[in-house]
Design an enzyme around this catalytic site. Structure first.
Site, PDB file in Angstrom:
ATOM      1  N   LYS A 167       0.873  -1.096  -0.087  1.00  0.00           N
ATOM      2  CA  LYS A 167      -0.031   0.008   0.011  1.00  0.00           C
ATOM      3  C   LYS A 167       0.590   1.339   0.009  1.00  0.00           C
ATOM      4  O   LYS A 167       1.663   1.698   1.038  1.00  0.00           O
ATOM      5  CB  LYS A 167      -0.953  -0.047   1.269  1.00  0.00           C
ATOM      6  CG  LYS A 167      -1.879   1.292   1.228  1.00  0.00           C
ATOM      7  CD  LYS A 167      -2.435   1.647   2.540  1.00  0.00           C
ATOM      8  CE  LYS A 167      -2.145   2.732   3.152  1.00  0.00           C
ATOM      9  NZ  LYS A 167      -2.212   4.089   2.229  1.00  0.00           N
TER      10      LYS A 167
ATOM     11  N   GLY B 237       6.746   5.272   8.478  1.00  0.00           N
ATOM     12  CA  GLY B 237       5.719   6.276   8.858  1.00  0.00           C
ATOM     13  C   GLY B 237       5.850   6.769  10.359  1.00  0.00           C
ATOM     14  O   GLY B 237       7.236   6.615  10.900  1.00  0.00           O
ATOM     15  N   SER B 238       4.964   7.360  10.777  1.00  0.00           N
ATOM     16  CA  SER B 238       4.853   7.777  12.341  1.00  0.00           C
ATOM     17  C   SER B 238       4.916   6.790  13.201  1.00  0.00           C
ATOM     18  O   SER B 238       4.511   5.714  13.168  1.00  0.00           O
ATOM     19  CB  SER B 238       3.509   8.929  12.440  1.00  0.00           C
ATOM     20  OG  SER B 238       2.461   7.905  12.416  1.00  0.00           O
ATOM     21  N   THR B 239       5.463   7.054  14.454  1.00  0.00           N
ATOM     22  CA  THR B 239       5.736   6.414  15.536  1.00  0.00           C
ATOM     23  C   THR B 239       4.150   6.022  16.088  1.00  0.00           C
ATOM     24  O   THR B 239       3.966   4.934  16.554  1.00  0.00           O
ATOM     25  CB  THR B 239       6.330   7.076  16.721  1.00  0.00           C
ATOM     26  OG1 THR B 239       7.602   7.373  15.958  1.00  0.00           O
ATOM     27  CG2 THR B 239       6.716   6.074  17.738  1.00  0.00           C
ATOM     28  N   LEU B 240       3.393   6.896  15.935  1.00  0.00           N
ATOM     29  CA  LEU B 240       1.831   6.556  16.308  1.00  0.00           C
ATOM     30  C   LEU B 240       1.226   5.521  15.457  1.00  0.00           C
ATOM     31  O   LEU B 240       0.690   4.748  16.201  1.00  0.00           O
ATOM     32  CB  LEU B 240       0.866   7.951  16.124  1.00  0.00           C
ATOM     33  CG  LEU B 240      -0.431   7.988  16.498  1.00  0.00           C
ATOM     34  CD1 LEU B 240      -0.481   8.213  17.991  1.00  0.00           C
ATOM     35  CD2 LEU B 240      -1.001   9.027  15.986  1.00  0.00           C
ATOM     36  N   VAL B 241       1.403   5.637  14.284  1.00  0.00           N
ATOM     37  CA  VAL B 241       0.846   4.361  13.469  1.00  0.00           C
ATOM     38  C   VAL B 241       1.486   3.069  13.489  1.00  0.00           C
ATOM     39  O   VAL B 241       1.043   1.845  13.561  1.00  0.00           O
ATOM     40  CB  VAL B 241       0.787   4.982  12.039  1.00  0.00           C
ATOM     41  CG1 VAL B 241       0.156   3.597  11.078  1.00  0.00           C
ATOM     42  CG2 VAL B 241      -0.319   6.192  11.897  1.00  0.00           C
ATOM     43  N   GLY B 242       2.974   3.537  13.703  1.00  0.00           N
ATOM     44  CA  GLY B 242       3.909   2.246  14.108  1.00  0.00           C
ATOM     45  C   GLY B 242       3.295   1.260  15.267  1.00  0.00           C
ATOM     46  O   GLY B 242       3.190   0.113  15.335  1.00  0.00           O
TER      47      GLY B 242
ATOM     48  N   GLU C  49      10.202   1.592  10.695  1.00  0.00           N
ATOM     49  CA  GLU C  49      10.921   2.583  10.329  1.00  0.00           C
ATOM     50  C   GLU C  49      10.388   3.859  10.413  1.00  0.00           C
ATOM     51  O   GLU C  49       9.500   4.287   9.892  1.00  0.00           O
ATOM     52  CB  GLU C  49      11.420   2.555   8.898  1.00  0.00           C
ATOM     53  CG  GLU C  49      12.930   3.116   8.737  1.00  0.00           C
ATOM     54  CD  GLU C  49      12.721   4.427   8.383  1.00  0.00           C
ATOM     55  OE1 GLU C  49      12.728   5.514   9.216  1.00  0.00           O
ATOM     56  OE2 GLU C  49      12.680   4.774   7.106  1.00  0.00           O
TER      57      GLU C  49
ATOM     58  N   CYS D 262      12.999  11.286   7.687  1.00  0.00           N
ATOM     59  CA  CYS D 262      12.912  10.702   8.930  1.00  0.00           C
ATOM     60  C   CYS D 262      14.326  11.032   9.914  1.00  0.00           C
ATOM     61  O   CYS D 262      14.412  11.094  10.902  1.00  0.00           O
ATOM     62  CB  CYS D 262      12.606   9.227   9.153  1.00  0.00           C
ATOM     63  SG  CYS D 262      13.565   8.132   7.807  1.00  0.00           S
TER      64      CYS D 262
ATOM     65  N   GLU E   8       9.314  15.464  16.338  1.00  0.00           N
ATOM     66  CA  GLU E   8       9.707  15.418  14.973  1.00  0.00           C
ATOM     67  C   GLU E   8       8.641  16.546  14.383  1.00  0.00           C
ATOM     68  O   GLU E   8       7.590  16.294  14.420  1.00  0.00           O
ATOM     69  CB  GLU E   8       9.536  14.074  14.363  1.00  0.00           C
ATOM     70  CG  GLU E   8       9.674  14.021  12.967  1.00  0.00           C
ATOM     71  CD  GLU E   8       9.755  12.640  12.632  1.00  0.00           C
ATOM     72  OE1 GLU E   8       8.627  12.193  12.720  1.00  0.00           O
ATOM     73  OE2 GLU E   8      10.743  11.976  11.996  1.00  0.00           O
TER      74      GLU E   8
HETATM   75  P1  NDP Z   1       1.559   8.090   8.833  1.00  0.00           P
HETATM   76  O1  NDP Z   1       2.251   7.363   9.652  1.00  0.00           O
HETATM   77  O2  NDP Z   1      -0.029   8.281   9.296  1.00  0.00           O
HETATM   78  O3  NDP Z   1       1.353   7.515   7.405  1.00  0.00           O
HETATM   79  C1  NDP Z   1       2.360   6.522   6.992  1.00  0.00           C
HETATM   80  C2  NDP Z   1       1.589   5.486   6.261  1.00  0.00           C
HETATM   81  O4  NDP Z   1       0.966   4.629   6.950  1.00  0.00           O
HETATM   82  C3  NDP Z   1       0.656   6.085   5.164  1.00  0.00           C
HETATM   83  O5  NDP Z   1       0.639   4.967   3.987  1.00  0.00           O
HETATM   84  C4  NDP Z   1      -0.735   5.908   5.746  1.00  0.00           C
HETATM   85  O6  NDP Z   1      -1.836   5.840   5.032  1.00  0.00           O
HETATM   86  C5  NDP Z   1      -0.414   4.716   6.621  1.00  0.00           C
HETATM   87  N1  NDP Z   1      -1.397   4.547   7.783  1.00  0.00           N
HETATM   88  C6  NDP Z   1      -1.980   5.342   8.616  1.00  0.00           C
HETATM   89  N2  NDP Z   1      -2.956   5.008   9.306  1.00  0.00           N
HETATM   90  C7  NDP Z   1      -2.795   3.415   9.256  1.00  0.00           C
HETATM   91  C8  NDP Z   1      -3.033   2.356  10.258  1.00  0.00           C
HETATM   92  N3  NDP Z   1      -4.021   2.389  11.163  1.00  0.00           N
HETATM   93  N4  NDP Z   1      -2.560   1.182   9.728  1.00  0.00           N
HETATM   94  C9  NDP Z   1      -1.660   0.934   8.700  1.00  0.00           C
HETATM   95  N5  NDP Z   1      -1.227   2.050   7.979  1.00  0.00           N
HETATM   96  C10 NDP Z   1      -1.714   3.256   8.348  1.00  0.00           C
HETATM   97  O7  NDP Z   1       2.168   9.620   8.432  1.00  0.00           O
HETATM   98  P2  NDP Z   1       1.258  10.865   8.039  1.00  0.00           P
HETATM   99  O8  NDP Z   1       1.192  10.901   6.900  1.00  0.00           O
HETATM  100  O9  NDP Z   1       0.170  11.179   8.965  1.00  0.00           O
HETATM  101  O10 NDP Z   1       2.533  11.974   8.758  1.00  0.00           O
HETATM  102  C11 NDP Z   1       2.660  12.106   9.998  1.00  0.00           C
HETATM  103  C12 NDP Z   1       3.873  12.309  10.650  1.00  0.00           C
HETATM  104  O11 NDP Z   1       4.611  10.995  10.514  1.00  0.00           O
HETATM  105  C13 NDP Z   1       4.871  13.351   9.923  1.00  0.00           C
HETATM  106  O12 NDP Z   1       4.869  14.578  10.139  1.00  0.00           O
HETATM  107  C14 NDP Z   1       6.348  12.691  10.338  1.00  0.00           C
HETATM  108  O13 NDP Z   1       6.466  12.875  11.601  1.00  0.00           O
HETATM  109  C15 NDP Z   1       5.947  11.025  10.239  1.00  0.00           C
HETATM  110  N6  NDP Z   1       6.168  10.236   9.072  1.00  0.00           N
HETATM  111  C16 NDP Z   1       7.717   9.656   8.917  1.00  0.00           C
HETATM  112  C17 NDP Z   1       7.919   8.887   8.041  1.00  0.00           C
HETATM  113  C18 NDP Z   1       9.222   8.449   8.114  1.00  0.00           C
HETATM  114  O14 NDP Z   1       9.816   8.258   6.776  1.00  0.00           O
HETATM  115  N7  NDP Z   1       9.948   7.522   9.145  1.00  0.00           N
HETATM  116  C19 NDP Z   1       7.260   9.153   6.686  1.00  0.00           C
HETATM  117  C20 NDP Z   1       5.911   9.564   6.815  1.00  0.00           C
HETATM  118  C21 NDP Z   1       5.466  10.442   8.099  1.00  0.00           C
HETATM  119  P3  NDP Z   1      -2.787   7.458   4.821  1.00  0.00           P
HETATM  120  O15 NDP Z   1      -1.793   8.222   4.354  1.00  0.00           O
HETATM  121  O16 NDP Z   1      -3.740   6.824   4.198  1.00  0.00           O
HETATM  122  O17 NDP Z   1      -2.839   7.638   6.294  1.00  0.00           O
END
Ligand code: NDP
Length: 500
Positions: free
Chosen positions: A193, A246-251, A269, A303, A400
């Site tokens: 995805k 992606g974000s730590t929250l979603v991680g 990551e 990141c 961040e």
């Molecule tokens: P997210 O962590 O929300 O998004 C990253 C990916 O995860 C997207 O494809 C997102 O889809 C997907 N996702 C969101 N919710 C879920 C879930 N419940 N289960 C599985 N996958 C999910 O990042 P954001 O785009 O909201 O950015 C917010 C912050 O995250 C940034 O400001 C940055 O601090 C951090 N970030 C870090 C990254 C890195 O390289 N480590 C990359 C991107 C963000 P969708 O877009 O549809 O929500």
């Protein structure tokens, strides 16, 4: 039948017509999502619609997992020789190379990064990554382990099965390559995805994967929202491993889903708040350029961005003056302008988030030394921003920001700087600038970070592992290390002549 996006680029750096399929790619076919709905793809330079992609649902994830499992059981996994997987991967890399300008143009249009840097960093690194893992595909093997003369004992590194991969918007093609490279090399079948903010290069890649001739079902792409499609991947009982950036929250949510479903293996990551440490014996000119590259590259949406710049008190004033002059010279604007270094932030949401951090810095008493404002009337452009007079507990020092915003902080001595640099919940990367090798190395060894750069920043290679300490993640991507994320180790014991 899904639609196709046809776009004519007529820019100073790239001219040409590009067509991108807009459906989901499942079982070797382009299909619409189960609900027939679409998602708008927005141009970050002006907030206007680029196109609409098919929206996936949990039902589509399920179809993709079934297709991947079929491929794994018949044409892929242990049924495809390493040399054949390698050949297909090299063919894919050839096609990426042939279409490198197209991929760069799509990345610039969709993400807002400059065409020049997309070409130089994202696309070339992605091609190198696929080639690197193509080289591994026929070199996956276990060990023969000495147990007894009466026995033969060995291990097999078998592909783990169907894997889910969730990719963010900051480096869409690069993050995809980091994930599909080791998965394809080891023989796993994939459900991927992309971020719905930046789906175009992943869609184009699916077309190239199809053209390269991978068996149907080996690679499946399901576009959609994170809380729907991402969540369905994290929850799915048929997926053995999930890789997320992606974000730590979603991680955290993904780990929770893995724990509650089938205990799928998880690699994460996540975020960072990386320090760049400039000692008084650094080559100042180079340190200024690298520290600027460390924070401003990719508009600060990295990141590993060096967002906390610590400068020795003896050179602080000179550093700040010259670093500010360097920052002022960075051109912000059209991603297709060959002189631009920085384009827009990815989305209104990220723009608001970054501006919110800038406001919080001001409210908490820090000084906006440079920038801190919007650029232009449309799109999501933010000036590179330097904060000074910060305190360690301020949000802009701790959290961040993921934008072109840094804090420049004075330090006194070597012990003090290690403590300050390590004062973070994150531990992804760090950069140290010093001409004294002992000082640089002893500092590097004390930093709690997955990567330490010395006299350089933001440099990654396909064969060098990348990942975080602390809340920056779990596991390592890239290099030989990443292969173990996609294999299960089986120990086989053969009795040659032991009688019971
Ligand atoms: P997210 O962590 O929300 O998004 C990253 C990916 O995860 C997207 O494809 C997102 O889809 C997907 N996702 C969101 N919710 C879920 C879930 N419940 N289960 C599985 N996958 C999910 O990042 P954001 O785009 O909201 O950015 C917010 C912050 O995250 C940034 O400001 C940055 O601090 C951090 N970030 C870090 C990254 C890195 O390289 N480590 C990359 C991107 C963000 P969708 O877009 O549809 O929500």
């Amino acid at each position: 039948m899904p639609a196709t996006f046809v776009h004519k680029f007529d820019t100073p750096v790239f001219k040409g017509e590009v067509s991108v399929p807009l459906g989901l790619y499942i079982d070797g076919k382009w299909v619409d999502g189960a609900d027939g709905t679409t998602i708008d793809v927005i141009n970050p330079t002006n907030g206007k619609l680029i196109t609409k992609i098919a929206e996936g649902t949990p039902k589509d994830v399920d179809l993709a997992v079934k297709a991947a499992q079929r491929a794994f059981d018949t044409t892929w996994g242990l049924h495809a020789k390493g040399a054949d997987r390698s050949r297909l991967m090299n063919k894919l890399a050839d096609l990426m190379e042939k279409n490198a300008e197209t991929l760069s143009a799509l990345e610039a249009l969709d993400n807002g990064k400059t065409f020049k840097w997309a070409m130089r960093a994202d696309i070339s690194h992605s091609i190198a990554c696929i080639r690197y893992y193509a080289g591994w595909a026929d070199k996956i093997f276990g060990q023969v382990i000495e147990t007894s003369e009466a026995k033969l004992t060995y291990t097999r590194h078998e592909p783990i099965g169907v894997v889910g991969q969730i990719v963010p918007w900051n480096f869409p093609l690069q993050m995809m390559s980091w994930k599909i490279g080791p998965a394809l090399a080891t023989g796993c079948a994939i459900v991927l995805k992309p971020s719905e903010f930046t789906p175009l290069t992943a869609l184009y890649m699916s077309k190239l994967i199809d053209e390269a001739g991978f068996p149907a079902g080996v690679f499946n792409l399901v576009n959609g929202y994170g809380h729907v499609v991402g969540q369905a991947i994290a929850d799915h009982m048929g997926i053995e491993k999930v890789a997320f950036t992606g974000s730590t929250l979603v991680g955290r949510k993904i780990m929770e889903s893995a724990a509650k479903s089938n205990l799928k293996k998880v690699t994460l990551e996540l975020g960072g708040k990386s320090p760049s440490i400039i000692f008084d014996d650094a080559d100042l000119e180079e340190a200024i350029k690298w520290a600027a590259f460390g924070i401003y590259f990719n508009h600060g949406q990295c990141c590993c961005a060096g967002s906390r710049i610590f400068v020795h008190e003896k050179i602080y004033d000179e550093f700040l003056q010259r670093f500010t002059a360097h920052t002022k010279d960075l051109k912000v604007g059209d991603p297709f302008d060959p002189d631009c270094f920085q384009g827009p932030q990815i989305s209104q949401q990220q723009y608001d988030r970054i501006m919110g951090y800038i406001e919080s810095g001001k409210a908490e008493g820090a000084t906006v030394h440079y920038g801190g404002h919007r650029i232009g009337q449309e799109g999501y452009f933010i000036s590179p921003t330097i904060f000074t007079d910060t305190k360690p507990n301020m949000k802009i020092v701790q959290e961040e920001i993921f934008g072109p915003v840094c804090v420049v902080i004075k330090f006194k001595d070597d012990d003090d700087i290690v403590a300050q640099a390590n004062d973070s919940i994150y531990g992804l990367a760090a950069a140290v600038f010093s001409q004294n090798v002992t000082r640089a190395l002893s500092t590097a060894h004390k930093l709690r970070a997955g990567t330490v750069w010395i006299n350089i920043a933001n440099m990654l290679y396909p064969n060098v592992p990348f990942g975080g300490y602390k809340q920056s993640g779990i596991g390592r991507e890239l290099g030989e290390y990443a292969l173990s994320n996609y294999t299960a180790v089986k120990a086989v014991q053969v009795n040659l002549h032991i009688k019971l």
